[in-house]
Design an enzyme around this catalytic site. Structure first.
Site: not given
Ligand code: KIV
Length: 312
Positions: A72-73, A111, A141, A143, A208
């Site tokens: 989600d970055s 994510d 993924k 969090e 992280e």
């Molecule tokens: O969203 C993302 O890019 C991440 C990574 C930094 C692990 O969660």
């Protein structure tokens, strides 16, 4: 590149004739969650990278990256948001589909965005199912220590990557992007959370923004692989954000980022050269132009262009 603009049909999305071989003919062995667990057992480092579109995912896959995360970055590095909170499930699905189309070997992990699993377990489960069913993700993924959700996803046959430590979706609770687990109490809490996620069925945990010593201790204790970002070299694998790796961001890099290329510099120069060529009338050249067959040109009484005259 365009399809069908001339005699040759050009497409950037073609794969070599033999779908199951790389360009040098080596058979492709798909990376799976159990394969990554086996890498930990054998002490083989796992390479992971984020990617959000077809070309960069394809490059990452062809370069042999084991796990591609549609992180989600993307909200920040591609869409220009200030943090990751605004991105929606539909936006994440759109990008996950593009990555899925490009990747043949790496494990594709999607994510889950903020808000898509922060309500009931049932909501989290149905959103996760969309990533598998509608976008081709092979794992999701999430969090934080959401143990019940991890258990439910695992029971629903959805492989899960956990994410602990500095979890960007908690930016407001954390008061910024700060290194986590720096006190005895928070280190113990992090270890407990990691063990609980593994016990609930998570297949991998991203660590992280935690001290190297903490990541090393958790990696040694956990039965599943850890993948670090800003967590030192002792994790079972490493992940970076693609745009950090190639310098395609507009901010100073974090301490843990290593720049392997200067894409911004390369692209800036290319774009400037293109603009100059357009302004000087040196692009496109006659060789870069299509021409009428001579007989048709003459029949229509169209004058030869100066470039074509030069060629004749
Ligand atoms: O969203 C993302 O890019 C991440 C990574 C930094 C692990 O969660």
């Amino acid at each position: 590149m365009r399809s069908g603009t001339g005699d040759k049909i050009m497409s950037m999305t073609n794969f070599p004739a033999n779908e199951n071989s790389s360009s040098n003919g080596v058979p492709i062995t798909k990376v799976t969650m159990p394969a990554l667990a086996e890498m930990k057992r054998q002490g083989k480092p796992i390479s992971a990278l984020t990617a959000y579109d077809y070309p960069t995912s394809r490059l990452a896959d062809e370069a042999g990256i084991d796990l591609i995360l549609v992180g989600d970055s993307l909200a920040m590095v591609v869409l220009g948001h200030e943090n990751t909170l605004a991105i929606t499930v539909d936006e994440m699905l759109h990008h996950t589909r593009a990555v899925h189309r490009a990747v043949r070997r790496a494990l594709v992990v999607a994510d889950m965005p903020f808000g898509s699993y922060h309500g009931t377990v049932a909501e989290g489960l149905s959103n996760a199912i969309r990533f598998i069913k509608e976008a081709g993700a092979e794992a999701v993924k999430i969090e934080g220590p959401r143990v019940e959700l991890v258990r439910a996803l695992t029971e629903a046959e959805i492989p899960v990557v956990g994410h602990l430590g500095l979890t960007p979706q908690s930016v407001h609770r954390m008061g910024g992007y700060r290194v986590q687990a720096r006190t005895a109490e928070t280190v113990l809490a992090l270890k407990t959370d990691a063990m609980a996620l593994a016990e609930a069925g998570a297949g991998i945990i991203v660590l992280e923004g935690v001290p190297r010593e903490v990541a090393a201790a958790i990696t040694a204790e956990l039965p599943i692989p850890t993948i670090g970002i800003g967590a030192g070299p002792d994790c079972d694998g490493q992940i970076l954000v693609f745009h950090d790796l190639v310098n395609l961001t507009f901010a100073a890099p974090a301490k843990f980022v290593r720049r392997y290329a200067d894409a911004a510099g390369l692209m800036r120069t290319a774009i400037e050269r293109y603009r100059e060529d357009v302004e000087r009338h040196t692009f496109p050249s006659d060789e870069e132009s299509y021409h009428l067959p001579e007989a048709v040109r003459q029949a229509l009484d169209i004058p030869q262009t100066p470039g074509a005259l030069r060629k004749a």
